[in-house]
Design a protein around this motif. Structure first.
Motif, short mmCIF file in Angstrom:
data_model
loop_
_atom_site.label_atom_id
_atom_site.label_comp_id
_atom_site.label_asym_id
_atom_site.label_seq_id
_atom_site.Cartn_x
_atom_site.Cartn_y
_atom_site.Cartn_z
N PRO A 62 0.82 -1.21 0.00
CA PRO A 62 0.00 0.00 0.00
C PRO A 62 0.85 1.26 0.00
CG PRO A 62 0.15 -0.86 2.22
CD PRO A 62 0.91 -1.82 1.35
N SER A 63 0.34 2.30 -0.65
CA SER A 63 1.01 3.60 -0.66
C SER A 63 -0.04 4.67 -0.94
CB SER A 63 2.10 3.64 -1.73
OG SER A 63 1.54 3.54 -3.02
N PHE A 64 0.33 5.92 -0.72
CA PHE A 64 -0.56 7.02 -1.07
C PHE A 64 0.27 8.26 -1.37
CE2 PHE A 64 0.03 7.53 3.47
CZ PHE A 64 0.07 8.91 3.69
N SER A 65 -0.29 9.12 -2.21
CA SER A 65 0.39 10.37 -2.58
C SER A 65 -0.32 11.55 -1.94
CB SER A 65 0.41 10.53 -4.10
OG SER A 65 -0.92 10.64 -4.60
N VAL A 66 0.42 12.65 -1.83
CA VAL A 66 -0.12 13.91 -1.31
C VAL A 66 0.11 14.96 -2.38
CG1 VAL A 66 -0.03 15.62 0.54
CG2 VAL A 66 0.52 13.22 1.04
N GLY A 67 -0.98 15.54 -2.90
CA GLY A 67 -0.84 16.52 -3.97
C GLY A 67 -2.03 17.45 -4.04
N ALA A 72 -0.11 16.54 -10.85
CA ALA A 72 0.63 15.31 -10.55
C ALA A 72 1.27 15.44 -9.17
CB ALA A 72 1.70 15.07 -11.61
N ALA A 73 0.98 14.50 -8.29
CA ALA A 73 1.52 14.56 -6.93
C ALA A 73 3.03 14.32 -6.96
CB ALA A 73 0.84 13.52 -6.05
N ARG A 74 3.74 15.04 -6.09
CA ARG A 74 5.20 14.91 -6.05
C ARG A 74 5.71 14.30 -4.74
NH1 ARG A 74 4.65 20.24 -8.33
NH2 ARG A 74 5.59 21.29 -6.54
N ILE A 75 4.79 13.98 -3.82
CA ILE A 75 5.16 13.35 -2.55
C ILE A 75 4.36 12.07 -2.39
CG2 ILE A 75 5.07 13.56 -0.03
CD1 ILE A 75 5.52 16.54 -0.34
N ARG A 76 5.06 11.00 -2.00
CA ARG A 76 4.38 9.71 -1.82
C ARG A 76 4.93 9.02 -0.58
NH1 ARG A 76 1.15 6.43 -4.54
NH2 ARG A 76 1.10 7.91 -6.25
N PHE A 77 4.04 8.34 0.13
CA PHE A 77 4.40 7.52 1.29
C PHE A 77 4.09 6.07 0.96
CE2 PHE A 77 3.61 11.72 3.05
CZ PHE A 77 4.67 11.88 3.94
N ALA A 78 5.12 5.23 0.83
CA ALA A 78 4.96 3.80 0.62
C ALA A 78 5.09 3.13 1.98
CB ALA A 78 5.99 3.27 -0.35
N GLY A 79 3.95 2.93 2.61
CA GLY A 79 3.92 2.45 3.98
C GLY A 79 3.19 3.46 4.86
N LEU A 80 2.96 3.08 6.10
CA LEU A 80 2.24 3.95 7.03
C LEU A 80 3.22 4.89 7.73
CD1 LEU A 80 -0.28 1.48 8.68
CD2 LEU A 80 -0.87 3.62 7.55
N PRO A 81 3.12 6.19 7.52
CA PRO A 81 4.04 7.13 8.16
C PRO A 81 3.62 7.40 9.61
CG PRO A 81 2.54 8.32 6.73
CD PRO A 81 2.21 6.86 6.57
N LEU A 82 3.83 6.41 10.45
CA LEU A 82 3.52 6.57 11.87
C LEU A 82 4.83 6.64 12.65
CD1 LEU A 82 0.54 4.05 12.11
CD2 LEU A 82 0.44 6.54 11.89
N GLY A 83 4.77 6.56 13.96
CA GLY A 83 5.98 6.66 14.76
C GLY A 83 6.66 7.99 14.51
N HIS A 84 7.99 7.91 14.30
CA HIS A 84 8.76 9.14 14.05
C HIS A 84 8.33 9.83 12.76
CE1 HIS A 84 11.49 8.59 17.38
NE2 HIS A 84 11.78 7.37 16.99
N GLU A 85 7.73 9.09 11.84
CA GLU A 85 7.40 9.67 10.53
C GLU A 85 6.03 10.36 10.49
OE1 GLU A 85 9.32 10.23 8.21
OE2 GLU A 85 10.99 8.84 8.52
#
Length: 518
Positions: A62-67, A72-85
């Motif tokens: 799973p992944s998702f983009s932020v735009g 066209a989105a230029r930022i993507r998170f492949a995985g859950l950005p939890l914890g420090h992220e």
């Protein structure tokens, strides 16, 4: 997914969004994908400026983009950005949504002026405290420049990809599919690597600076304290540092800084830098000192790696220390390919594997304890007896997947050309040479002062520490030193700050007793 307190805080942050943003997810049938959907739905419900789609077609799931919608989105998170992220996610939402970033205006303009196509990918672990700085720096670059994209990749979630790319340390950054860097990297450091003319421009600026009254070399706790105390005296103060924050940036948990029950290194450094910037201090970051001399006019001169130099009526050296290396064959060759120095950051990449920890002090035992909860088996190797605190030794002895070998001499890091396969050592009791089969080696054997550049300039101890008196004075008049690079015992943040303040007061006293240069 997100508890009530985090939702309340996140809702307040999202109220700062100025422009609509769109999150586009690419999911599969995995549990992590279900968690990602739940998190995105919760974020969607917190702001009318956020929308979510689930028709993404990214190769990583799973992944998702932020735009922005329609772009066209230029930022993507492949995985859950939890914890420090999680902070990286919040900042991405705000910055894509038009909230102005907290960065130097000159650096922002520099980022916008970059030309070319830069496709960044950063492999991280959610337990890594160095990774968020890199992710946030590259996300900001992607926000500022349409030619830049960035993807954060959780190495623990995309194991096949990590194996294929031979990623064995985090953060690891690829640029257009090729290695770009490893370890903590700031926004300014990335810009310096991308903008090939930056070093020369900065050197010209530095060369034009007038002499300082006090010049601090080093930006850790000692240097920050020295700068604040000097600036409060109303004298011309400069601070030049290879990396503001120094070793504290790489420190996970700080629980002995008096009046602060618990904090983390990066958070403490951010506070230090802001405090220094509240005063009239000329901060010159990303500049490494290479020489020290005193001219015929009595002014000290600091030569920099960029070719520029700075002059000052007095100098305070606070260059700190770095992790000591084993200095054995194979260590450099396999650094980042099985040899590691941060168990918090790189430990998750060795899940289920056999690793070794070299070092019998508190750091080594703490690393073995932390890794035992992640990896398959840990072997701790100590040069003599284990000398960690009793409470740590008791905890270590209770772990079923940890062995301890004492009285060892490390001989070589063994590998197959791609990665570590073993660690060769000698049993100092029997004299027998042995090889331990491991896939990772974590080195925790203490600190080495950053004073190589001072040999022949000031007196150093047999351990390379700067010899100072009770006032922080070195063997060279007008040159003082403070912190972990000196002979002052007990390398602690609170001690370094006190020594920095003391050296600054001593430098000021030296100035008022010295004649002004012609």
């Amino acid at each position: 997914m997100l508890d009530a307190a985090i939702k309340t805080q996140l809702k307040a942050y999202l109220e700062r969004i100025r422009e609509p943003i769109e999150l586009v997810a690419t999911l599969d049938a995995s549990d992590k994908a279900g968690e990602m959907r739940a998190m995105l739905d919760e974020i969607d419900a917190l702001s009318d400026k956020v929308s979510v789609r689930y028709d993404g077609d990214d190769a990583r799931r799973p992944s998702f983009s932020v735009g922005r919608p329609g772009e066209a989105a230029r930022i993507r998170f492949a995985g859950l950005p939890l914890g420090h992220e999680f902070t990286s996610l919040v900042l991405a939402l705000l910055q894509v949504g038009g909230h102005p970033p907290k960065a130097d205006p000159a650096a922002i303009e520099q980022a916008r002026a970059l030309t070319g196509t830069f496709r960044f990918e950063t492999y991280i672990s959610l337990s890594c405290h160095n990774c968020p700085d890199v992710v946030q720096a590259l996300n900001l670059l992607a926000v500022l420049n349409p030619g830049i994209t960035h993807t954060m990749i959780d190495g623990a979630l995309f194991k096949d990809e990590v194996e294929r790319e031979k990623i064995m340390a985090v953060p690891t950054v690829l640029l257009n599919g090729e290695p770009f860097g490893q370890g903590r990297t700031s926004f300014e450091e990335v810009l310096a690597k991308l903008d090939v003319g930056l070093v020369e421009r900065e050197a010209r600026k530095i060369a034009d600076k007038a002499p300082f009254d006090v010049l601090i070399v080093g930006g850790g706790p000692a240097g920050a304290a020295a700068a604040i105390y000097a600036a409060r005296k109303g004298i011309r103060t400069g601070l030049v540092a290879d990396r503001f924050g120094g070793q504290v940036l790489d420190t996970m948990a700080i629980e002995n800084f008096i009046s602060v029950k618990s904090t983390e290194g990066p958070r403490l450094v951010a506070g230090l830098e802001q405090h220094v910037r509240d005063y009239n201090v000329d901060i010159m970051n990303l500049q490494r000192a290479e020489s020290l001399a005193v001219g015929a006019d009595g002014l000290a001169e600091i030569g920099l790696a960029s070719g520029a130099s700075l002059r000052s009526r007095s100098v305070i050296i606070s260059t700190g220390a770095r992790w000591r290396k084993m200095d054995v064959p194979g260590e450099e060759a396999y650094a980042g390919r099985g040899v590691a120095y941060c168990p918090h950051c790189d430990g998750p990449l060795f899940k289920g594997k056999r690793v070794a920890v070299v070092g019998g002090g508190n750091s080594g035992v703490e690393a073995a304890i932390d890794l035992a909860g992640i990896v398959g088996h840990v072997t701790l190797l100590a040069r003599n007896d284990v000398r960690a605190d009793a409470v740590l030794q008791k905890r270590l002895a209770s772990l079923p997947n940890v062995d301890v070998i004492t009285h060892t001499r490390i001989g070589e890091v063994v590998g197959n050309g791609d990665k570590v396969t073993g660690l060769a050592y000698t049993d100092q009791t029997s004299g027998e040479a042995r090889t331990l089969e491991v896939e990772g080696v974590f080195v925790q054997i203490g600190l080495l002062p950053n004073t190589d550049w001072l040999k022949g300039s000031v007196d150093l101890s047999a351990h390379g520490e700067i010899e100072v008196d009770a006032r922080g004075q070195t063997s060279l008049p007008g040159v003082f030193a403070a912190g972990d690079c000196t002979t002052v015992p007990f390398k602690q943040i609170v001690i370094a700050m006190g020594e920095g303040a003391k050296a600054s007061l001593a430098a000021f006293e030296h100035l008022i007793r010295s004649p002004l240069p012609a």
